[in-house]
Design a protein around this motif. Sequence first.
Motif, mmCIF file in Angstrom:
data_model
loop_
_atom_site.group_PDB
_atom_site.id
_atom_site.type_symbol
_atom_site.label_atom_id
_atom_site.label_comp_id
_atom_site.label_asym_id
_atom_site.label_seq_id
_atom_site.Cartn_x
_atom_site.Cartn_y
_atom_site.Cartn_z
ATOM 1 N N SER A 83 0.837 -1.201 0.000
ATOM 2 C CA SER A 83 0.000 0.000 0.000
ATOM 3 C C SER A 83 0.870 1.247 0.000
ATOM 4 O O SER A 83 1.757 1.382 0.831
ATOM 5 C CB SER A 83 -0.912 0.022 1.220
ATOM 6 O OG SER A 83 -2.023 -0.779 1.001
ATOM 7 N N PRO A 84 0.590 2.174 -0.911
ATOM 8 C CA PRO A 84 1.352 3.424 -0.969
ATOM 9 C C PRO A 84 0.795 4.462 0.015
ATOM 10 O O PRO A 84 0.448 5.572 -0.358
ATOM 11 C CB PRO A 84 1.167 3.863 -2.423
ATOM 12 C CG PRO A 84 -0.174 3.326 -2.793
ATOM 13 C CD PRO A 84 -0.329 2.025 -2.034
ATOM 14 N N THR A 85 0.708 4.075 1.287
ATOM 15 C CA THR A 85 0.070 4.916 2.297
ATOM 16 C C THR A 85 0.690 6.301 2.379
ATOM 17 O O THR A 85 -0.021 7.295 2.514
ATOM 18 C CB THR A 85 0.134 4.228 3.672
ATOM 19 O OG1 THR A 85 -0.482 2.944 3.557
ATOM 20 C CG2 THR A 85 -0.606 5.033 4.726
ATOM 21 N N PHE A 86 1.993 6.399 2.284
ATOM 22 C CA PHE A 86 2.648 7.693 2.448
ATOM 23 C C PHE A 86 2.921 8.391 1.121
ATOM 24 O O PHE A 86 3.045 9.606 1.064
ATOM 25 C CB PHE A 86 3.933 7.541 3.270
ATOM 26 C CG PHE A 86 3.641 7.097 4.670
ATOM 27 C CD1 PHE A 86 3.177 7.998 5.622
ATOM 28 C CD2 PHE A 86 3.784 5.777 5.040
ATOM 29 C CE1 PHE A 86 2.874 7.601 6.906
ATOM 30 C CE2 PHE A 86 3.487 5.358 6.328
ATOM 31 C CZ PHE A 86 3.025 6.274 7.264
ATOM 32 N N THR A 87 2.998 7.640 0.038
ATOM 33 C CA THR A 87 3.228 8.249 -1.274
ATOM 34 C C THR A 87 1.923 8.505 -2.012
ATOM 35 O O THR A 87 1.916 9.154 -3.048
ATOM 36 C CB THR A 87 4.118 7.354 -2.152
ATOM 37 O OG1 THR A 87 3.483 6.083 -2.321
ATOM 38 C CG2 THR A 87 5.489 7.176 -1.556
ATOM 39 N N ILE A 88 0.842 7.969 -1.543
ATOM 40 C CA ILE A 88 -0.519 8.103 -2.071
ATOM 41 C C ILE A 88 -0.744 7.297 -3.348
ATOM 42 O O ILE A 88 -1.761 6.648 -3.489
ATOM 43 C CB ILE A 88 -0.969 9.567 -2.243
ATOM 44 C CG1 ILE A 88 -0.897 10.262 -0.885
ATOM 45 C CG2 ILE A 88 -2.381 9.649 -2.805
ATOM 46 C CD1 ILE A 88 -1.162 11.741 -0.920
ATOM 47 N N GLN A 142 1.171 4.633 -6.361
ATOM 48 C CA GLN A 142 2.295 3.883 -6.915
ATOM 49 C C GLN A 142 1.870 3.453 -8.314
ATOM 50 O O GLN A 142 0.770 2.930 -8.496
ATOM 51 C CB GLN A 142 2.602 2.650 -6.055
ATOM 52 C CG GLN A 142 3.750 1.819 -6.550
ATOM 53 C CD GLN A 142 5.084 2.555 -6.464
ATOM 54 O OE1 GLN A 142 5.393 3.175 -5.468
ATOM 55 N NE2 GLN A 142 5.853 2.464 -7.518
ATOM 56 N N ASP A 199 -3.628 4.772 -2.371
ATOM 57 C CA ASP A 199 -4.079 4.594 -0.994
ATOM 58 C C ASP A 199 -4.307 6.001 -0.469
ATOM 59 O O ASP A 199 -3.353 6.731 -0.190
ATOM 60 C CB ASP A 199 -3.045 3.855 -0.150
ATOM 61 C CG ASP A 199 -3.515 3.614 1.284
ATOM 62 O OD1 ASP A 199 -4.358 4.391 1.784
ATOM 63 O OD2 ASP A 199 -3.023 2.663 1.908
ATOM 64 N N TYR A 225 -5.844 6.982 2.286
ATOM 65 C CA TYR A 225 -6.153 7.013 3.717
ATOM 66 C C TYR A 225 -5.663 8.301 4.380
ATOM 67 O O TYR A 225 -6.315 8.837 5.253
ATOM 68 C CB TYR A 225 -5.529 5.787 4.399
ATOM 69 C CG TYR A 225 -5.839 5.677 5.868
ATOM 70 C CD1 TYR A 225 -7.113 5.308 6.292
ATOM 71 C CD2 TYR A 225 -4.870 5.944 6.818
ATOM 72 C CE1 TYR A 225 -7.407 5.198 7.641
ATOM 73 C CE2 TYR A 225 -5.160 5.837 8.178
ATOM 74 C CZ TYR A 225 -6.427 5.472 8.572
ATOM 75 O OH TYR A 225 -6.718 5.361 9.910
ATOM 76 N N ARG A 226 -4.518 8.797 3.954
ATOM 77 C CA ARG A 226 -3.924 9.985 4.578
ATOM 78 C C ARG A 226 -4.207 11.294 3.841
ATOM 79 O O ARG A 226 -3.641 12.324 4.167
ATOM 80 C CB ARG A 226 -2.413 9.793 4.723
ATOM 81 C CG ARG A 226 -2.072 8.628 5.625
ATOM 82 C CD ARG A 226 -0.632 8.655 6.051
ATOM 83 N NE ARG A 226 -0.314 7.506 6.851
ATOM 84 C CZ ARG A 226 -0.571 7.374 8.144
ATOM 85 N NH1 ARG A 226 -1.164 8.336 8.795
ATOM 86 N NH2 ARG A 226 -0.246 6.284 8.796
ATOM 87 N N GLU A 283 -5.260 17.726 -2.609
ATOM 88 C CA GLU A 283 -4.009 16.946 -2.653
ATOM 89 C C GLU A 283 -4.030 15.977 -3.831
ATOM 90 O O GLU A 283 -2.988 15.705 -4.425
ATOM 91 C CB GLU A 283 -3.811 16.181 -1.347
ATOM 92 C CG GLU A 283 -3.485 17.056 -0.155
ATOM 93 C CD GLU A 283 -3.320 16.238 1.110
ATOM 94 O OE1 GLU A 283 -2.523 15.272 1.101
ATOM 95 O OE2 GLU A 283 -3.994 16.554 2.100
#
Length: 157
Positions: free
Chosen positions: A73-78, A80, A93, A95-96, A102
Amino acid sequence: MSIEAEKSIVNNQNRITIIETNSPEETFALGERIGQESKPGQVYTLIGDLGVGKTVITQGVAKGLGVTETVNSPTFTIVQIYEEGRMPFYHFDVYRIGDVEEMEEIGYEDCFYGEGLCLIEWANLIEEILPEHYYRITIEKDLELGFDYRKITIEEI
């Protein structure tokens, strides 16, 4: 693969398919089937609690597309982007995501309306920018039916 009975119904002009799996391998195999059957320009959203199997199904989709890279999951890169399969695979992803703006900054439209397959985890957080037509996959657990049991609902929107 021994995925439980697949049930399809039509509700309000939307086709709904319900699939029950009983292991991560079955959930992965369902994702692989989605990847194999998908067409360029399709968008899939994944809805489900933490730990329900969104990454497992995503890894299956990637395999079905011919992606051999490790998929997480590309949780921090949003987002991939995988380009080695039979078509580009855009894995989001969100989530953040704090604000839909954004998504504009990372150029989501090129992916949502591109020539690849777009899969968006936590898409319920960005519903206002989803395309008019997409597939919503909802994954649910039911511990009374077993630790690995998953009810997976695929709805054509």
